[in-house]
Design a protein around this motif. Structure first.
Motif, mmCIF file in Angstrom:
data_model
loop_
_atom_site.group_PDB
_atom_site.id
_atom_site.type_symbol
_atom_site.label_atom_id
_atom_site.label_comp_id
_atom_site.label_asym_id
_atom_site.label_seq_id
_atom_site.Cartn_x
_atom_site.Cartn_y
_atom_site.Cartn_z
ATOM 1 N N VAL A 125 2.725 -7.036 13.260
ATOM 2 C CA VAL A 125 2.498 -5.785 12.529
ATOM 3 C C VAL A 125 1.172 -5.229 13.042
ATOM 4 C CG1 VAL A 125 2.170 -4.727 10.269
ATOM 5 C CG2 VAL A 125 3.746 -6.664 10.515
ATOM 6 N N ASP A 126 1.189 -3.983 13.489
ATOM 7 C CA ASP A 126 -0.004 -3.350 14.070
ATOM 8 C C ASP A 126 -1.149 -3.286 13.065
ATOM 9 O OD1 ASP A 126 1.369 -2.872 16.445
ATOM 10 O OD2 ASP A 126 1.966 -0.846 15.841
ATOM 11 N N ASP A 127 -2.366 -3.430 13.592
ATOM 12 C CA ASP A 127 -3.572 -3.339 12.762
ATOM 13 C C ASP A 127 -3.615 -2.029 11.981
ATOM 14 O OD1 ASP A 127 -4.378 -5.759 13.810
ATOM 15 O OD2 ASP A 127 -6.016 -4.929 15.012
ATOM 16 N N GLU A 128 -3.254 -0.932 12.642
ATOM 17 C CA GLU A 128 -3.313 0.384 11.995
ATOM 18 C C GLU A 128 -2.370 0.437 10.788
ATOM 19 O OE1 GLU A 128 -2.291 0.178 15.419
ATOM 20 O OE2 GLU A 128 -4.390 0.172 16.012
ATOM 21 N N VAL A 129 -1.221 -0.203 10.918
ATOM 22 C CA VAL A 129 -0.264 -0.230 9.807
ATOM 23 C C VAL A 129 -0.840 -1.060 8.659
ATOM 24 C CG1 VAL A 129 2.048 -0.959 9.083
ATOM 25 C CG2 VAL A 129 1.725 0.148 11.309
ATOM 26 N N ILE A 130 -1.417 -2.201 8.972
ATOM 27 C CA ILE A 130 -2.014 -3.045 7.930
ATOM 28 C C ILE A 130 -3.108 -2.276 7.200
ATOM 29 C CG2 ILE A 130 -3.383 -5.128 7.512
ATOM 30 C CD1 ILE A 130 -1.773 -6.424 9.841
ATOM 31 N N VAL A 131 -3.932 -1.561 7.932
ATOM 32 C CA VAL A 131 -4.996 -0.766 7.311
ATOM 33 C C VAL A 131 -4.391 0.312 6.406
ATOM 34 C CG1 VAL A 131 -6.879 0.862 7.780
ATOM 35 C CG2 VAL A 131 -6.713 -1.268 9.076
ATOM 36 N N ARG A 132 -3.306 0.953 6.834
ATOM 37 C CA ARG A 132 -2.654 1.958 5.977
ATOM 38 C C ARG A 132 -2.114 1.330 4.695
ATOM 39 N NH1 ARG A 132 -0.499 4.143 10.875
ATOM 40 N NH2 ARG A 132 1.586 3.299 10.453
ATOM 41 N N LEU A 133 -1.516 0.151 4.809
ATOM 42 C CA LEU A 133 -0.988 -0.528 3.624
ATOM 43 C C LEU A 133 -2.104 -0.863 2.641
ATOM 44 C CD1 LEU A 133 1.573 -3.042 5.208
ATOM 45 C CD2 LEU A 133 1.981 -0.710 4.406
ATOM 46 N N ILE A 134 -3.212 -1.366 3.174
ATOM 47 C CA ILE A 134 -4.344 -1.718 2.316
ATOM 48 C C ILE A 134 -4.958 -0.459 1.707
ATOM 49 C CG2 ILE A 134 -6.677 -2.697 2.328
ATOM 50 C CD1 ILE A 134 -5.558 -4.818 4.326
ATOM 51 N N HIS A 135 -5.014 0.604 2.462
ATOM 52 C CA HIS A 135 -5.517 1.873 1.911
ATOM 53 C C HIS A 135 -4.631 2.324 0.745
ATOM 54 C CE1 HIS A 135 -7.395 5.773 1.601
ATOM 55 N NE2 HIS A 135 -6.202 6.327 1.701
ATOM 56 N N ALA A 136 -3.317 2.251 0.920
ATOM 57 C CA ALA A 136 -2.405 2.625 -0.170
ATOM 58 C C ALA A 136 -2.635 1.734 -1.392
ATOM 59 C CB ALA A 136 -0.951 2.528 0.295
ATOM 60 N N ALA A 137 -2.844 0.439 -1.151
ATOM 61 C CA ALA A 137 -3.109 -0.486 -2.258
ATOM 62 C C ALA A 137 -4.384 -0.096 -2.990
ATOM 63 C CB ALA A 137 -3.210 -1.915 -1.727
ATOM 64 N N SER A 138 -5.393 0.307 -2.235
ATOM 65 C CA SER A 138 -6.698 0.623 -2.832
ATOM 66 C C SER A 138 -6.684 1.925 -3.628
ATOM 67 C CB SER A 138 -7.782 0.672 -1.765
ATOM 68 O OG SER A 138 -7.633 1.823 -0.955
ATOM 69 N N LEU A 139 -5.596 2.690 -3.539
ATOM 70 C CA LEU A 139 -5.472 3.919 -4.328
ATOM 71 C C LEU A 139 -4.846 3.670 -5.699
ATOM 72 C CD1 LEU A 139 -4.282 6.378 -1.525
ATOM 73 C CD2 LEU A 139 -6.588 6.117 -2.487
ATOM 74 N N ALA A 140 -4.526 2.423 -5.998
ATOM 75 C CA ALA A 140 -3.920 2.087 -7.294
ATOM 76 C C ALA A 140 -4.906 2.339 -8.431
ATOM 77 C CB ALA A 140 -3.495 0.621 -7.306
ATOM 78 N N PRO A 141 -4.373 2.604 -9.621
ATOM 79 C CA PRO A 141 -5.273 2.711 -10.772
ATOM 80 C C PRO A 141 -5.815 1.336 -11.138
ATOM 81 C CG PRO A 141 -2.976 2.847 -11.479
ATOM 82 C CD PRO A 141 -2.968 2.805 -9.976
ATOM 83 N N SER A 142 -6.973 1.311 -11.770
ATOM 84 C CA SER A 142 -7.544 0.056 -12.248
ATOM 85 C C SER A 142 -8.282 0.330 -13.555
ATOM 86 C CB SER A 142 -8.487 -0.552 -11.212
ATOM 87 O OG SER A 142 -9.597 0.289 -10.969
ATOM 88 N N ALA A 143 -8.378 -0.696 -14.371
ATOM 89 C CA ALA A 143 -9.042 -0.558 -15.668
ATOM 90 C C ALA A 143 -10.491 -0.116 -15.459
ATOM 91 C CB ALA A 143 -9.001 -1.889 -16.417
ATOM 92 N N MET A 144 -10.864 0.942 -16.131
ATOM 93 C CA MET A 144 -12.224 1.477 -16.064
ATOM 94 C C MET A 144 -12.637 1.801 -14.620
ATOM 95 S SD MET A 144 -13.008 1.425 -19.304
ATOM 96 C CE MET A 144 -14.740 1.754 -19.283
#
Length: 186
Positions: free
Chosen positions: A21-40
């Motif tokens: 899996v390309d590095d750029e794809v992994i970075v995109r997946l992690i970026h999408a994960a980091s846009l999740a809501p979180s408590a406070m």
């Protein structure tokens, strides 16, 4: 792919090709994960990417042993024992990538926060044509001192969501879902 297609099309994948899996794809997946809501809006997640198959094999062996030591009797215990006792069963299904989502410290809602990030990551991977699976067999071990040391995690971190990612060998079969039980109050 729209969001409805990703939600209905995402299924746990347990057979992968060896294609990286390309590095750029992994970075995109992690970026999408980091846009999740979180408590406070604490955003407690930390992402550990593992591609070393020898390390994943070692963690698999040690996680299986940890699970067998702590497996409580119950409806699934015989099935789990059979899998975990099988020396050929690798809990990461030989996927080319493990992305572990951890919280940077214990907290009241860190599990929920990291689970929301995991869902974003898995839906994003589906949209990229990749397969994913949350590996529950790894969670307990990755929260032991030995598991944290194996992946070079800070001891204060809480390992929440071990997600494997890769190119599926074939499209996973759809899974039947029950109709939701909806109660209207008021």
């Amino acid at each position: 792919m729209n969001i409805d297609q990703a939600i209905s099309g995402r299924h746990s994948t347990r057979e992968y090709t060896t294609q990286a899996v390309d590095d750029e794809v992994i970075v995109r997946l992690i970026h999408a994960a980091s846009l999740a809501p979180s408590a406070m809006n604490q955003q407690p997640w930390r992402f550990t990417v593992v591609r070393d198959q020898a390390l994943l094999d070692r963690v698999s062996r040690e996680a299986k042993a940890c699970m067998l030591e702590t497996l409580a009797p119950g409806s699934q215990s015989e099935r789990f024992h059979a899998l975990l006792d099988d020396e050929h069963f690798q809990i990461f299904y030989h996927a080319p990538v493990l992305i572990l989502i951890s919280a940077d410290a214990p907290g009241q809602w860190v599990v929920e926060d990291c689970a929301l990030a995991a869902e974003n990551l898995m839906l994003s991977a589906c949209a990229e044509g990749l397969g994913t699976c949350w590996i529950g067999f790894a969670q307990r071990y990755l929260n032991t001192p030995q598991g944290k040391q194996a992946l070079k995690l800070a001891q204060a971190w809480v390992a929440v969501a071990p997600i494997i990612v890769g190119h599926p060998k074939h499209a996973p079969a759809p899974v039947a879902h029950q109709a939701p039980d909806i109660r209207w109050v008021g």
